[in-house]
Scaffold this motif. Structure first.
Motif, PDB file in Angstrom:
ATOM      1  N   THR A  62       0.817  -1.216   0.000  1.00  0.00           N
ATOM      2  CA  THR A  62       0.000   0.000   0.000  1.00  0.00           C
ATOM      3  C   THR A  62       0.848   1.262   0.000  1.00  0.00           C
ATOM      4  O   THR A  62       0.308   2.361  -0.120  1.00  0.00           O
ATOM      5  CB  THR A  62      -0.932   0.020   1.224  1.00  0.00           C
ATOM      6  N   MET A  63       2.176   1.123   0.150  1.00  0.00           N
ATOM      7  CA  MET A  63       3.024   2.304   0.080  1.00  0.00           C
ATOM      8  C   MET A  63       3.654   2.478  -1.310  1.00  0.00           C
ATOM      9  O   MET A  63       4.440   3.393  -1.522  1.00  0.00           O
ATOM     10  CB  MET A  63       4.126   2.247   1.146  1.00  0.00           C
ATOM     11  N   ALA A  64       3.307   1.593  -2.247  1.00  0.00           N
ATOM     12  CA  ALA A  64       3.799   1.733  -3.612  1.00  0.00           C
ATOM     13  C   ALA A  64       3.089   2.916  -4.286  1.00  0.00           C
ATOM     14  O   ALA A  64       1.882   3.108  -4.095  1.00  0.00           O
ATOM     15  CB  ALA A  64       3.552   0.454  -4.406  1.00  0.00           C
ATOM     16  N   PRO A  65       3.795   3.721  -5.069  1.00  0.00           N
ATOM     17  CA  PRO A  65       3.176   4.902  -5.689  1.00  0.00           C
ATOM     18  C   PRO A  65       1.926   4.579  -6.497  1.00  0.00           C
ATOM     19  O   PRO A  65       0.933   5.314  -6.430  1.00  0.00           O
ATOM     20  CB  PRO A  65       4.297   5.450  -6.584  1.00  0.00           C
ATOM     21  N   GLU A  66       1.935   3.479  -7.249  1.00  0.00           N
ATOM     22  CA  GLU A  66       0.765   3.165  -8.070  1.00  0.00           C
ATOM     23  C   GLU A  66      -0.439   2.800  -7.206  1.00  0.00           C
ATOM     24  O   GLU A  66      -1.592   3.105  -7.559  1.00  0.00           O
ATOM     25  CB  GLU A  66       1.082   2.035  -9.060  1.00  0.00           C
ATOM     26  N   TYR A  67      -0.176   2.157  -6.061  1.00  0.00           N
ATOM     27  CA  TYR A  67      -1.283   1.845  -5.143  1.00  0.00           C
ATOM     28  C   TYR A  67      -1.841   3.123  -4.532  1.00  0.00           C
ATOM     29  O   TYR A  67      -3.059   3.322  -4.448  1.00  0.00           O
ATOM     30  CB  TYR A  67      -0.793   0.903  -4.045  1.00  0.00           C
ATOM     31  N   GLU A  68      -0.959   4.015  -4.080  1.00  0.00           N
ATOM     32  CA  GLU A  68      -1.395   5.257  -3.458  1.00  0.00           C
ATOM     33  C   GLU A  68      -2.193   6.119  -4.433  1.00  0.00           C
ATOM     34  O   GLU A  68      -3.203   6.732  -4.065  1.00  0.00           O
ATOM     35  CB  GLU A  68      -0.183   6.027  -2.941  1.00  0.00           C
ATOM     36  N   ALA A  69      -1.750   6.137  -5.687  1.00  0.00           N
ATOM     37  CA  ALA A  69      -2.472   6.916  -6.698  1.00  0.00           C
ATOM     38  C   ALA A  69      -3.854   6.334  -6.947  1.00  0.00           C
ATOM     39  O   ALA A  69      -4.841   7.076  -7.111  1.00  0.00           O
ATOM     40  CB  ALA A  69      -1.669   6.952  -7.992  1.00  0.00           C
ATOM     41  N   ALA A  70      -3.957   4.998  -6.976  1.00  0.00           N
ATOM     42  CA  ALA A  70      -5.267   4.369  -7.173  1.00  0.00           C
ATOM     43  C   ALA A  70      -6.201   4.694  -6.007  1.00  0.00           C
ATOM     44  O   ALA A  70      -7.403   4.904  -6.182  1.00  0.00           O
ATOM     45  CB  ALA A  70      -5.095   2.855  -7.307  1.00  0.00           C
ATOM     46  N   GLN A  71      -5.648   4.741  -4.803  1.00  0.00           N
ATOM     47  CA  GLN A  71      -6.451   5.086  -3.625  1.00  0.00           C
ATOM     48  C   GLN A  71      -6.991   6.511  -3.736  1.00  0.00           C
ATOM     49  O   GLN A  71      -8.158   6.770  -3.423  1.00  0.00           O
ATOM     50  CB  GLN A  71      -5.582   4.944  -2.380  1.00  0.00           C
ATOM     51  N   LEU A  72      -6.162   7.427  -4.208  1.00  0.00           N
ATOM     52  CA  LEU A  72      -6.631   8.799  -4.400  1.00  0.00           C
ATOM     53  C   LEU A  72      -7.673   8.870  -5.512  1.00  0.00           C
ATOM     54  O   LEU A  72      -8.560   9.731  -5.485  1.00  0.00           O
ATOM     55  CB  LEU A  72      -5.449   9.723  -4.715  1.00  0.00           C
ATOM     56  N   GLY A  73      -7.589   7.935  -6.458  1.00  0.00           N
ATOM     57  CA  GLY A  73      -8.621   7.864  -7.491  1.00  0.00           C
ATOM     58  C   GLY A  73      -9.978   7.505  -6.904  1.00  0.00           C
ATOM     59  O   GLY A  73     -11.024   8.003  -7.338  1.00  0.00           O
ATOM     60  N   VAL A  74      -9.984   6.629  -5.886  1.00  0.00           N
ATOM     61  CA  VAL A  74     -11.230   6.285  -5.196  1.00  0.00           C
ATOM     62  C   VAL A  74     -11.762   7.504  -4.453  1.00  0.00           C
ATOM     63  O   VAL A  74     -12.966   7.791  -4.467  1.00  0.00           O
ATOM     64  CB  VAL A  74     -11.003   5.117  -4.221  1.00  0.00           C
ATOM     65  N   LEU A  75     -10.863   8.253  -3.809  1.00  0.00           N
ATOM     66  CA  LEU A  75     -11.276   9.478  -3.119  1.00  0.00           C
ATOM     67  C   LEU A  75     -11.896  10.461  -4.103  1.00  0.00           C
ATOM     68  O   LEU A  75     -12.922  11.106  -3.808  1.00  0.00           O
ATOM     69  CB  LEU A  75     -10.057  10.098  -2.437  1.00  0.00           C
ATOM     70  N   GLN A  76     -11.304  10.567  -5.274  1.00  0.00           N
ATOM     71  CA  GLN A  76     -11.834  11.460  -6.300  1.00  0.00           C
ATOM     72  C   GLN A  76     -13.240  11.044  -6.728  1.00  0.00           C
ATOM     73  O   GLN A  76     -14.136  11.883  -6.896  1.00  0.00           O
ATOM     74  CB  GLN A  76     -10.889  11.460  -7.511  1.00  0.00           C
TER      75      GLN A  76
END
Length: 889
Positions: A62-76
């Motif tokens: 969950t600290m990988a950049p691609e995972y973190e970006a996907a998480q922010l996509g859910v927030l969006q």
């Protein structure tokens, strides 16, 4: 495979003692990331050792950049639906962790002890009450209320400085009571505290009691309850030693801790049904002077006990007369129900408590306690001030259920702070509807998960920590206005995908804001909150189940505590983002207990380390290395839907079961040393009936095991496999086949036919066992004495069923009868041996009669068989078998 890497446990491990304040966010994050990488490496090694299959060289974190970006996509996506908002309201707050907590991050201590206080709020002069009960004259009642004080009861005296109102319920009946004459000497006084040396001696003595109870239990003389009670008593004494205050014992009548003396004639207002309870609490006889409805109190004011500030008396539906006094101290800054009352009546949500859980000077009443901990000295200081002001009528230790921070294992408080929330109103209905298509194993899990979803109205997303994915909000430097839009989140997500989430702390506002807003950068400051770790893990479907991996997931698997955690957060984020559940099925398991059924605990010394089972201890004779397959077999044999036990004797039993399976496989392989299926296999149509029958049983086994695996019923799969190997194979087929394997010529048809069966059996058993016993299965496959088309059992696939044989299916009943007859024959042979009538079974001749026509027909056919396999004498291991016409012959 993947790992959740963010969250407080890693952050706290990264912070060395005394460095919490000095570390910058980036320095702390660097340490936390290193701690997470070390944990991943160590855990990966264990998983590989245990035979867990996975792409271990390319896990997700969950600290990988691609995972973190996907998480922010859910927030969006949630922003797009208008589900996020910023509000100031009471949230569970952990002073130890200095952050807000969600309900899923709490655990409840059933025996938490608080100081519960009865506090008097003097009524101020006011107009006669507008409403009256049948037996209440407004003017006489008004006289009764003159000089009276309403009494509240609270288990959090530290919230009194934040009080804004006293709540009653308009339809309850209240009593105005007078204190009768009582001498101060009759009032209970604070008990003398035992000296530290005395408590230390009690701790030592109780430790001996616990050790003796454990020893007795180990020897089978004691009971689990005795050990648990002894440990609980020891922990209470240790707490007493640390705090200097005696712990409340179960069944004790709590002492009144130096409350203010109640003068003769003092008038108090309390719910009529609780007069006796108040009298007992204050230690004074109380006489009812008048009664009145709650409505008669509404609209009056009383004096704050710490400042005389007027506070109103209001109606609230949550007030009851089940306990306490029927009047509720109301501090909107420190509780959800109080906050709702405050919103309804325009009360201030005063919260004079900082992030450390210490008083501030935010209210006049709290100023004198500034800097003191509300859970410790500050609470005592408030009680002292109330007592000195004559408002503390009673104070006693009260044992009750209380929320704790599940990470730090310390009490939490309600504290009003500005936080980001997810509005769950409409989303709850969508989530519950999405669950209808989800399979729950066990089915009872559905009601539990639905209850947790149904019971939530909001989800607090923001956390005041540094180690996590940033909540990318900006705040106006002058007005404090928040900025969190789809556009700003999308831009930050693109930066995170490239640079990782450290960029939020490393880059300036001008770089973090979207290009069209850079000219406004001086007007905005970036926030310091991170996203709740349940949002972190709950967004895994977005990062891991990318469209090319065909979401939703087949299965989410976790412990039963995750109905309020990961299962729920995953459901809510997925439904909010794409309108469907992230999983097709949810499976929950119980927890591991020790051999006696105790919860594992360091204090009990009963923690079982899996490494000791797989690799053994220092003394391999006392703690042998059983290997990973034995550990896996124990797991697969257990009913995971409930809590399961583990210990030395259980593992030894599991090892015996494993040893039998392994020895059977060795026997099969040993008898295939000169067999090559490509050259020596006998066609199915040419096999003796016995061999066809056993292949039919094998196909039944494969079908049952496959169905069990598909249903995640591993214990059923293991049970079926063990039953086949022991009952069908070892006790029957191999027993009657040893002669043709050992005595027949190498290429004799009856020997090759048996080897044909053994070859199919051993390959099928390896395949059936592979999901549970991968090392044994691969060991079998690699030791097959002939060439195979695949390099590994895991590449060979599931065995295909043999072509259906109608004769074999029709003969099942007859074969079952023969096996039953064989058991009866063996029983009689044993009786004959016991009577010295014969030695080996080959000395016997069996006379057999069967009344069943179908079975008799089969017996007659096999009696006359000449293939050296199906003859009854071979099946019964006797020299002769003669069929007789009647039981009397």
């Amino acid at each position: 495979p993947g790992w959740d890497c963010h969250g407080l446990p890693i952050e706290m491990k990264a912070i060395q003692a005394g460095e919490a304040e000095s570390l910058s966010p980036l320095a702390l994050r660097a340490r936390a990331a290193e701690c997470a990488r070390e944990a991943v490496a160590a855990q990966r090694e264990s998983f590989v050792r245990w035979g867990v299959l996975g792409d271990w060289e390319a896990p997700y974190t969950t600290m990988a950049p691609e995972y973190e970006a996907a998480q922010l996509g859910v927030l969006q996506a949630m922003l797009r639906r208008g589900l996020l908002f910023r509000g100031e309201r009471p949230v569970h707050w952990s002073p130890a962790s200095r952050t807000a907590l969600a309900e899923a991050e709490l655990e409840y201590a059933d025996r938490h002890v608080s100081t519960a206080a009865h506090v008097a709020f003097p009524l101020l002069e006011g107009p006669p009450a507008a409403a009256a009960a049948a037996d209440f004259d407004p003017f006489d009642g008004g006289s009764a209320l003159e000089g009276a004080a309403v009494v509240v009861w609270t288990t959090t005296p530290w919230t009194i400085p934040a009080n804004q109102a006293v709540c009653v319920r308009e339809d309850l009946t209240y009593a105005v009571v007078e204190a009768s004459d009582v001498q101060p000497s009759q009032l209970p006084s604070e008990p003398a505290l035992p000296a530290a040396a005395e408590v230390e001696e009690r701790v030592r003595a109780q430790g001996e009691v616990v050790r003796a109870a454990k020893a007795a239990l180990k020897e089978g003389r004691g009971s689990k309850a005795e050990v648990e009670a002894g440990v609980a008593a020891l922990l209470r004494l240790k707490s007493e030693l640390q705090s200097g205050k005696p712990e409340l014992q179960p069944g004790d009548s709590p002492p009144n801790l130096n409350a203010s003396p109640l003068p003769h004639g003092a008038r108090l207002v309390v719910a009529a049904s609780l007069v006796d309870a108040l009298s007992e609490a204050v230690g004074t006889p109380l006489v009812v002077a008048a009664t009145l409805p709650g409505a008669a109190l509404i609209g009056r004011h009383c004096a704050h006990p710490l400042s005389a500030r007027p506070v109103p008396v209001l109606h609230a539906e949550h007030v009851t007369d089940d306990a306490g006094t029927g009047l509720v101290h109301t501090a909107p800054g420190h509780g959800p129900e109080d906050f709702a009352v405050g919103v309804a009546h325009g009360l201030a949500a005063a919260c004079p408590v900082d992030e450390k859980g210490c008083f501030t000077a935010a209210t006049e009443e709290a100023a004198g306690f500034a800097g003191e901990s509300v859970l410790d000295d500050g609470n005592e200081a408030v009680l002292t001030a109330l007592r000195e002001g004559g408002s503390l009528l009673a104070a006693a230790r009260h044992e009750h259920r209380y929320p704790y921070d599940w990470r730090s294992k310390t009490p939490v408080i309600f504290r009003t702070t500005p936080q980001w929330f997810v509005r769950l109103g409409d989303l709850r209905g969508e989530a519950l509807a999405a669950l209808h298509a989800v399979e729950m194993r066990p089915p009872a899990g559905r009601a539990r998960l639905e209850a947790f979803v149904r019971g939530r109205t909001e989800w607090c997303l923001s956390r005041q920590r540094s180690w996590g994915v940033p909540l990318p909000a900006f705040y106006h430097v002058e007005t404090g206005e928040a900025l969190l839009t789809e556009e700003t989140v999308e831009h930050v997500a693109s930066l995170v995908s490239t640079h990782g989430s450290d960029c939020w702390w490393r880059l300036s506002e001008a770089e973090l804001l979207p290009p069209r807003m850079r000219h406004e950068a001086a007007s905005w400051r970036k926030g310091g909150d991170t996203l709740d770790v349940w949002f972190d893990s709950g967004a895994s479907w977005a990062a891991v189940l990318s469209p090319d991996r065909c979401p939703p997931a087949d299965l989410y698997l976790e412990g039963s505590d995750q109905h309020r955690g990961w299962f729920q957060s995953s459901l809510l984020t997925s439904v909010a983002s794409r309108g469907q559940a992230p999983y097709k099925a949810v499976l929950t398991h119980g927890f591991v207990l020790d051999e006696k059924g105790f919860k594992m605990s360091k204090s009990l010394g009963n923690v079982v380390d899996p490494k000791l089972i797989t690799d053994g201890g220092k003394n391999l004779k006392a703690q042998p290395a059983y290997g990973a397959d034995v550990l896996r077999l124990w797991v697969a044999s257990s009913n995971y839907a409930a809590d399961v036990c583990i210990g030395d004797s259980i593992i030894k039993q599991t090892f015996e079961a494993y040893r039998k399976m392994r020895n059977t496989a060795r026997f099969l392989l040993g008898n295939l040393h000169d067999f090559d299926p490509a050259v020596d296999a006998v066609p199915l149509a040419d096999l003796p009936e016995l061999d066809v029958y056993v292949l039919g049983l094998l196909d039944d086994l494969l079908a049952e095991v496959r169905a069990a695996y598909d249903a995640y019923s591993f214990s059923r799969a293991v049970g079926a496999l063990q039953q086949f190997l022991v009952s069908d194979l070892s006790n029957f087929y191999l027993d009657v086949s040893k002669d043709r394997l050992y005595i027949a010529a190498p290429d004799e048809p009856r020997r090759r036919s048996c080897q044909t069966v053994l070859s199919r059996v051993v390959e099928s058993v390896a395949a059936a066992a592979a999901p549970v016993l991968p090392h044994l299965a691969e060991d079998i496959y690699q030791n097959l004495p002939y060439a195979t088309p695949h390099a590994s059992v895991f590449e060979a696939g599931w065995p295909a069923a043999a072509p259906a044989q109608g004769e074999e299916r029709r003969g099942r009943a007859a074969w079952a009868a023969v096996r039953s007859l064989r058991d009866e024959v063996n029983r009689n042979l044993e009786l004959a041996r016991a009577e010295k009538a014969l030695g080996a079974s080959l000395e016997a001749k069996v006379l057999l009669h069967c009344a069943d026509p179908a079975v008799s027909e089969a017996l007659a056919r096999w009696s006359g068989a000449s293939n050296g396999v199906d003859e009854l004498r071979f099946l019964f291991l006797t020299s002769q078998v003669e069929l007789v016409a009647s039981a009397t012959e």
